[in-house]
Design a protein around this motif. Structure first.
Motif, PDB file in Angstrom:
ATOM      1  N   ASN A 119     -71.430  58.737 -57.751  1.00 23.19           N
ATOM      2  CA  ASN A 119     -71.763  57.460 -58.365  1.00 23.19           C
ATOM      3  C   ASN A 119     -71.735  56.362 -57.301  1.00 23.19           C
ATOM      4  O   ASN A 119     -71.480  56.623 -56.139  1.00 23.19           O
ATOM      5  CB  ASN A 119     -70.844  57.149 -59.556  1.00 23.19           C
ATOM      6  N   TYR A 120     -72.010  55.129 -57.702  1.00 27.04           N
ATOM      7  CA  TYR A 120     -72.191  54.048 -56.729  1.00 27.04           C
ATOM      8  C   TYR A 120     -70.904  53.401 -56.235  1.00 27.04           C
ATOM      9  O   TYR A 120     -70.866  52.869 -55.133  1.00 27.04           O
ATOM     10  CB  TYR A 120     -73.090  52.955 -57.317  1.00 27.04           C
ATOM     11  N   ARG A 121     -69.885  53.395 -57.024  1.00 27.46           N
ATOM     12  CA  ARG A 121     -68.635  52.727 -56.646  1.00 27.46           C
ATOM     13  C   ARG A 121     -67.716  53.696 -55.920  1.00 27.46           C
ATOM     14  O   ARG A 121     -67.486  54.815 -56.384  1.00 27.46           O
ATOM     15  CB  ARG A 121     -67.910  52.197 -57.880  1.00 27.46           C
ATOM     16  N   ILE A 122     -67.209  53.237 -54.765  1.00 33.49           N
ATOM     17  CA  ILE A 122     -66.251  54.043 -54.009  1.00 33.49           C
ATOM     18  C   ILE A 122     -65.095  53.147 -53.583  1.00 33.49           C
ATOM     19  O   ILE A 122     -65.231  51.921 -53.498  1.00 33.49           O
ATOM     20  CB  ILE A 122     -66.896  54.720 -52.780  1.00 33.49           C
ATOM     21  N   ALA A 123     -63.955  53.756 -53.333  1.00 34.22           N
ATOM     22  CA  ALA A 123     -62.773  53.023 -52.893  1.00 34.22           C
ATOM     23  C   ALA A 123     -62.098  53.811 -51.775  1.00 34.22           C
ATOM     24  O   ALA A 123     -62.130  55.048 -51.755  1.00 34.22           O
ATOM     25  CB  ALA A 123     -61.805  52.825 -54.051  1.00 34.22           C
ATOM     26  N   PHE A 124     -61.516  53.080 -50.838  1.00 33.89           N
ATOM     27  CA  PHE A 124     -60.833  53.672 -49.696  1.00 33.89           C
ATOM     28  C   PHE A 124     -59.355  53.323 -49.785  1.00 33.89           C
ATOM     29  O   PHE A 124     -59.006  52.185 -50.125  1.00 33.89           O
ATOM     30  CB  PHE A 124     -61.356  53.081 -48.387  1.00 33.89           C
ATOM     31  N   ALA A 125     -58.489  54.256 -49.461  1.00 33.59           N
ATOM     32  CA  ALA A 125     -57.050  53.995 -49.376  1.00 33.59           C
ATOM     33  C   ALA A 125     -56.498  54.806 -48.204  1.00 33.59           C
ATOM     34  O   ALA A 125     -56.622  56.031 -48.183  1.00 33.59           O
ATOM     35  CB  ALA A 125     -56.350  54.374 -50.667  1.00 33.59           C
ATOM     36  N   PHE A 126     -55.945  54.106 -47.229  1.00 33.52           N
ATOM     37  CA  PHE A 126     -55.425  54.755 -46.031  1.00 33.52           C
ATOM     38  C   PHE A 126     -54.049  54.220 -45.690  1.00 33.52           C
ATOM     39  O   PHE A 126     -53.726  53.077 -46.006  1.00 33.52           O
ATOM     40  CB  PHE A 126     -56.336  54.495 -44.815  1.00 33.52           C
ATOM     41  N   ARG A 127     -53.281  55.013 -45.004  1.00 32.46           N
ATOM     42  CA  ARG A 127     -52.028  54.539 -44.431  1.00 32.46           C
ATOM     43  C   ARG A 127     -52.080  54.762 -42.929  1.00 32.46           C
ATOM     44  O   ARG A 127     -52.630  55.751 -42.453  1.00 32.46           O
ATOM     45  CB  ARG A 127     -50.810  55.185 -45.070  1.00 32.46           C
ATOM     46  N   SER A 128     -51.525  53.809 -42.196  1.00 36.03           N
ATOM     47  CA  SER A 128     -51.481  53.879 -40.736  1.00 36.03           C
ATOM     48  C   SER A 128     -50.104  54.368 -40.323  1.00 36.03           C
ATOM     49  O   SER A 128     -49.093  53.710 -40.580  1.00 36.03           O
ATOM     50  CB  SER A 128     -51.758  52.497 -40.141  1.00 36.03           C
ATOM     51  N   ILE A 129     -50.069  55.536 -39.702  1.00 39.36           N
ATOM     52  CA  ILE A 129     -48.806  56.135 -39.273  1.00 39.36           C
ATOM     53  C   ILE A 129     -48.518  55.692 -37.846  1.00 39.36           C
ATOM     54  O   ILE A 129     -49.373  55.800 -36.962  1.00 39.36           O
ATOM     55  CB  ILE A 129     -48.864  57.682 -39.352  1.00 39.36           C
ATOM     56  N   VAL A 130     -47.317  55.214 -37.635  1.00 43.17           N
ATOM     57  CA  VAL A 130     -46.905  54.718 -36.324  1.00 43.17           C
ATOM     58  C   VAL A 130     -46.896  55.871 -35.314  1.00 43.17           C
ATOM     59  O   VAL A 130     -46.328  56.931 -35.573  1.00 43.17           O
ATOM     60  CB  VAL A 130     -45.497  54.080 -36.401  1.00 43.17           C
ATOM     61  N   GLY A 131     -47.543  55.653 -34.161  1.00 45.32           N
ATOM     62  CA  GLY A 131     -47.552  56.652 -33.097  1.00 45.32           C
ATOM     63  C   GLY A 131     -46.168  56.779 -32.460  1.00 45.32           C
ATOM     64  O   GLY A 131     -45.358  55.844 -32.507  1.00 45.32           O
ATOM     65  N   LYS A 132     -45.906  57.914 -31.864  1.00 44.70           N
ATOM     66  CA  LYS A 132     -44.612  58.162 -31.236  1.00 44.70           C
ATOM     67  C   LYS A 132     -44.326  57.099 -30.174  1.00 44.70           C
ATOM     68  O   LYS A 132     -45.143  56.862 -29.281  1.00 44.70           O
ATOM     69  CB  LYS A 132     -44.603  59.563 -30.597  1.00 44.70           C
ATOM     70  N   GLY A 133     -43.182  56.448 -30.306  1.00 47.14           N
ATOM     71  CA  GLY A 133     -42.789  55.422 -29.354  1.00 47.14           C
ATOM     72  C   GLY A 133     -43.474  54.082 -29.562  1.00 47.14           C
ATOM     73  O   GLY A 133     -43.305  53.167 -28.764  1.00 47.14           O
ATOM     74  N   LYS A 134     -44.252  53.952 -30.621  1.00 47.47           N
ATOM     75  CA  LYS A 134     -44.980  52.708 -30.895  1.00 47.47           C
ATOM     76  C   LYS A 134     -44.232  51.886 -31.947  1.00 47.47           C
ATOM     77  O   LYS A 134     -43.366  52.384 -32.659  1.00 47.47           O
ATOM     78  CB  LYS A 134     -46.412  53.001 -31.387  1.00 47.47           C
TER      79      LYS A 134
END
Length: 131
Positions: free
Chosen positions: A92-107
């Protein structure tokens, strides 16, 4: 026929999250995902209007953590698709995005936030100069 799965990311207060919504009636949408690595990792999914997963993103997703350009097209899209995209057809036409940003090692958490800012979403017509 496989049954679509309904998933959701459980939020917490210590992880940067990114959400966005798109409408494919105008034209296909590009989601440009950075590669996973020392800077960080993006995990998430893209769902359709009924919240069924149409693409996983990140190391367990279609890009396998290498990053790339996803191209979301509506069902029945018949125009030529340029090479170099991970093509995902939405029912269908409607889409949604959901992401999480995982902290890199030592960051730091700030660096995870900055890494998440490299994610881009734009229409196919803007591919030559995305904002």
């Amino acid at each position: 026929m496989a049954t679509p799965k309904l998933e959701a990311i459980t939020a917490n207060s210590s992880t940067p999250y990114i959400t966005a919504f798109g409408d494919l009636r105008k034209e296909p949408i590009i989601l440009q995902v950075p590669p996973s690595g020392n800077q960080g990792t993006l995990y998430g999914q893209v769902v359709d209007a009924w919240q069924f997963t149409i693409a996983d993103v990140g190391p367990s997703g279609l890009d396998k953590g290498k990053g790339g350009k996803y191209l979301f097209v509506p069902n029945g899209y018949s125009k030529a698709i340029p090479p170099g995209y991970i093509v995902v057809k939405s029912p269908n036409y409607r889409i949604a995005f959901a992401f999480r940003s995982i902290v890199g090692k030592g960051k730091t958490l700030k660096q995870a936030f900055d890494y998440a800012q490299t994610l881009k979403m734009y229409y196919l017509s803007q591919a030559k100069s995305p904002r």
